[in-house]
Design a protein around this motif. Sequence first.
Motif, mmCIF file in Angstrom:
data_model
loop_
_atom_site.group_PDB
_atom_site.id
_atom_site.type_symbol
_atom_site.label_atom_id
_atom_site.label_comp_id
_atom_site.label_asym_id
_atom_site.label_seq_id
_atom_site.Cartn_x
_atom_site.Cartn_y
_atom_site.Cartn_z
ATOM 1 N N LEU A 1 -0.319 -9.727 -10.557
ATOM 2 C CA LEU A 1 -0.277 -8.539 -10.063
ATOM 3 C C LEU A 1 -1.715 -7.994 -10.129
ATOM 4 C CD1 LEU A 1 2.997 -7.037 -11.190
ATOM 5 C CD2 LEU A 1 2.721 -7.805 -8.980
ATOM 6 N N ARG A 2 -2.243 -7.444 -8.966
ATOM 7 C CA ARG A 2 -3.294 -6.505 -9.257
ATOM 8 C C ARG A 2 -3.214 -5.187 -8.669
ATOM 9 N NH1 ARG A 2 -8.622 -6.191 -5.841
ATOM 10 N NH2 ARG A 2 -6.765 -6.506 -4.428
ATOM 11 N N ILE A 3 -3.393 -4.185 -9.631
ATOM 12 C CA ILE A 3 -3.205 -2.853 -9.350
ATOM 13 C C ILE A 3 -4.313 -2.071 -9.001
ATOM 14 C CG2 ILE A 3 -1.774 -0.795 -9.578
ATOM 15 C CD1 ILE A 3 0.196 -2.516 -11.456
ATOM 16 N N GLN B 1 -2.762 3.944 -3.316
ATOM 17 C CA GLN B 1 -3.029 2.831 -4.150
ATOM 18 C C GLN B 1 -2.466 1.579 -3.412
ATOM 19 O OE1 GLN B 1 -0.050 2.981 -7.389
ATOM 20 N NE2 GLN B 1 -1.865 2.156 -8.932
ATOM 21 N N GLU B 2 -3.105 0.352 -3.940
ATOM 22 C CA GLU B 2 -2.821 -0.763 -3.395
ATOM 23 C C GLU B 2 -2.584 -1.683 -4.505
ATOM 24 O OE1 GLU B 2 -5.292 -2.395 -0.079
ATOM 25 O OE2 GLU B 2 -5.959 -3.506 -1.421
ATOM 26 N N VAL B 3 -1.245 -2.696 -4.418
ATOM 27 C CA VAL B 3 -0.717 -3.518 -5.301
ATOM 28 C C VAL B 3 -0.833 -4.822 -4.518
ATOM 29 C CG1 VAL B 3 1.047 -4.219 -6.823
ATOM 30 C CG2 VAL B 3 0.570 -1.833 -6.260
ATOM 31 N N THR B 4 -1.401 -6.091 -5.002
ATOM 32 C CA THR B 4 -1.421 -7.095 -4.399
ATOM 33 C C THR B 4 -0.896 -8.312 -5.566
ATOM 34 O OG1 THR B 4 -3.702 -6.807 -3.762
ATOM 35 C CG2 THR B 4 -3.130 -9.251 -3.838
ATOM 36 N N ARG C 1 0.984 -1.098 0.164
ATOM 37 C CA ARG C 1 0.019 -0.020 0.045
ATOM 38 C C ARG C 1 0.718 1.319 0.042
ATOM 39 N NH1 ARG C 1 -2.463 -3.386 3.810
ATOM 40 N NH2 ARG C 1 -4.216 -4.342 2.946
ATOM 41 N N SER D 1 -6.794 1.302 -8.577
ATOM 42 C CA SER D 1 -6.562 2.511 -9.007
ATOM 43 C C SER D 1 -6.197 3.731 -8.078
ATOM 44 C CB SER D 1 -7.732 3.052 -9.876
ATOM 45 O OG SER D 1 -8.885 3.190 -8.616
#
Length: 76
Positions: free
Chosen positions: A62-64, A49-52, A34, A66
């Motif tokens: 990867l899931r980014i 923003q959050e990146v999984t 995060r 917005s």
Amino acid sequence: MVLRHDGGIKCPVCDGKAAIIAEKSMSNGGSIVRYLLKCSSCGYRDVLQEVTITKSESGLKLRIGSLSTPSKGTKL
């Protein structure tokens, strides 16, 4: 996000100096990164923003999320 006259980022709640930091947590075999806007004066923080990141059979997934606009009043 507003810049201060000294080149720093201004807190949307108290107009103090804020910083953008990264925070990583691990859960269920994946990682969540995060990016936060955090004010050292009033304790305001907001997830920008959050990146999984998860493992899959074919590699990494990867899931980014917005980019968000900081909202007023989120205090911890």
